[in-house]
Scaffold this active site. Structure first.
Site, PDB file in Angstrom:
ATOM      1  N   ASN A 105       0.470  -1.828  -0.287  1.00 17.13           N
ATOM      2  CA  ASN A 105      -0.627   0.427  -0.154  1.00 17.13           C
ATOM      3  C   ASN A 105       0.721   1.048  -0.393  1.00 17.13           C
ATOM      4  O   ASN A 105       0.263   2.481   0.291  1.00 17.13           O
ATOM      5  CB  ASN A 105      -0.845   0.107   1.461  1.00 17.13           C
ATOM      6  CG  ASN A 105      -1.495  -0.893   1.022  1.00 17.13           C
ATOM      7  OD1 ASN A 105      -1.493  -2.059   2.159  1.00 17.13           O
ATOM      8  ND2 ASN A 105      -2.860  -1.661   0.779  1.00 17.13           N
ATOM      9  N   VAL A 112       0.958   6.880  -0.335  1.00 21.80           N
ATOM     10  CA  VAL A 112       0.652   6.010   0.984  1.00 21.80           C
ATOM     11  C   VAL A 112      -1.127   5.870   0.558  1.00 21.80           C
ATOM     12  O   VAL A 112      -1.907   7.010  -0.734  1.00 21.80           O
ATOM     13  CB  VAL A 112       0.409   6.872   1.903  1.00 21.80           C
ATOM     14  CG1 VAL A 112       0.101   5.814   3.013  1.00 21.80           C
ATOM     15  CG2 VAL A 112       1.521   7.252   1.838  1.00 21.80           C
ATOM     16  N   CYS A 113      -1.625   4.793   0.254  1.00 23.88           N
ATOM     17  CA  CYS A 113      -3.068   4.023  -0.674  1.00 23.88           C
ATOM     18  C   CYS A 113      -3.773   3.691   0.241  1.00 23.88           C
ATOM     19  O   CYS A 113      -3.773   2.918   0.883  1.00 23.88           O
ATOM     20  CB  CYS A 113      -2.324   2.719  -1.548  1.00 23.88           C
ATOM     21  SG  CYS A 113      -4.266   2.767  -1.962  1.00 23.88           S
ATOM     22  N   LEU A 114      -4.338   5.104   0.844  1.00 23.30           N
ATOM     23  CA  LEU A 114      -5.758   4.806   2.577  1.00 23.30           C
ATOM     24  C   LEU A 114      -6.908   5.601   1.911  1.00 23.30           C
ATOM     25  O   LEU A 114      -7.207   6.856   1.642  1.00 23.30           O
ATOM     26  CB  LEU A 114      -4.801   5.302   3.337  1.00 23.30           C
ATOM     27  CG  LEU A 114      -5.091   5.014   4.910  1.00 23.30           C
ATOM     28  CD1 LEU A 114      -4.827   3.709   5.427  1.00 23.30           C
ATOM     29  CD2 LEU A 114      -4.527   5.776   5.821  1.00 23.30           C
TER      30      LEU A 114
END
Length: 184
Positions: A105, A112-114
């Protein structure tokens, strides 16, 4: 809420002093006031810390260090930069990972993949929520919504190899053609 009243009172005093010939005072945006409140109410786990590399006068730019106490990333130290917009909380903070990490992620550029930093952001969320979300990425990496597709495929198809790759990266080594500096 009392802290907010104190901030407002202090601003009024500074503004009055400025009109009497004192130094000019920078007016705080609503985003700065909200961020001040969020930071004063932080309730972080002991494995997370916050710092202000530009000094306490620059609340809009800070760093958060996360040191997971279990999982694949146990004992690693991961540093994230936060840039907060003056229109916060109506816009999510911009978060980047300064530590190069082998993670499904987080890509190699630190993006950042959030979901709460993108489409699921709502003004009721706060900095504490974002930090807990980042912490959760290290305790439960998600191969379903990856930025690093190679790491996600290894996590999904061969968790033992993923664990080996994470350890190799965290101790300072190559995973494939990519070198990762030591973060343990």
């Amino acid at each position: 809420m009392i802290g907010l009243f104190k901030v407002k009172e202090k601003q009024r005093e500074q503004a009055q002093n400025a009109t009497r010939g004192g130094a000019s005072v920078k007016k705080q945006s609503a985003g700065e006031l909200r961020l001040h409140k969020d930071i004063s109410e932080l309730n972080l786990p002991s494995s997370c810390s916050i710092s202000f590399p530009n000094g306490k006068d620059d609340l809009m730019n800070f760093e958060v260090s996360i040191k997971p106490d279990d999982g694949y990333y146990h004992n690693g130290t991961f540093v994230f930069t936060f840039q907060v917009s003056p229109v916060y909380p109506h816009e999510a903070p911009k978060v980047k990972c300064k530590t190069k990490v082998y993670h499904p992620n987080i890509d190699l550029e630190g993006n950042v993949c959030l979901n709460i930093l993108r489409e699921d952001w709502k003004p009721v969320l706060n900095i504490n929520t974002v930090i807990y979300g980042l912490f959760h990425l290290f305790t439960e990496p998600n191969s379903e919504d990856p930025l690093n597709h190679d790491a996600a495929a290894v996590l999904r198809d061969n968790p033992k190899l993923f664990e080996t790759n994470v350890r190799r990266a965290m101790t300072g080594g190559y995973v494939g053609q990519t070198f990762f500096p030591r973060c343990i």
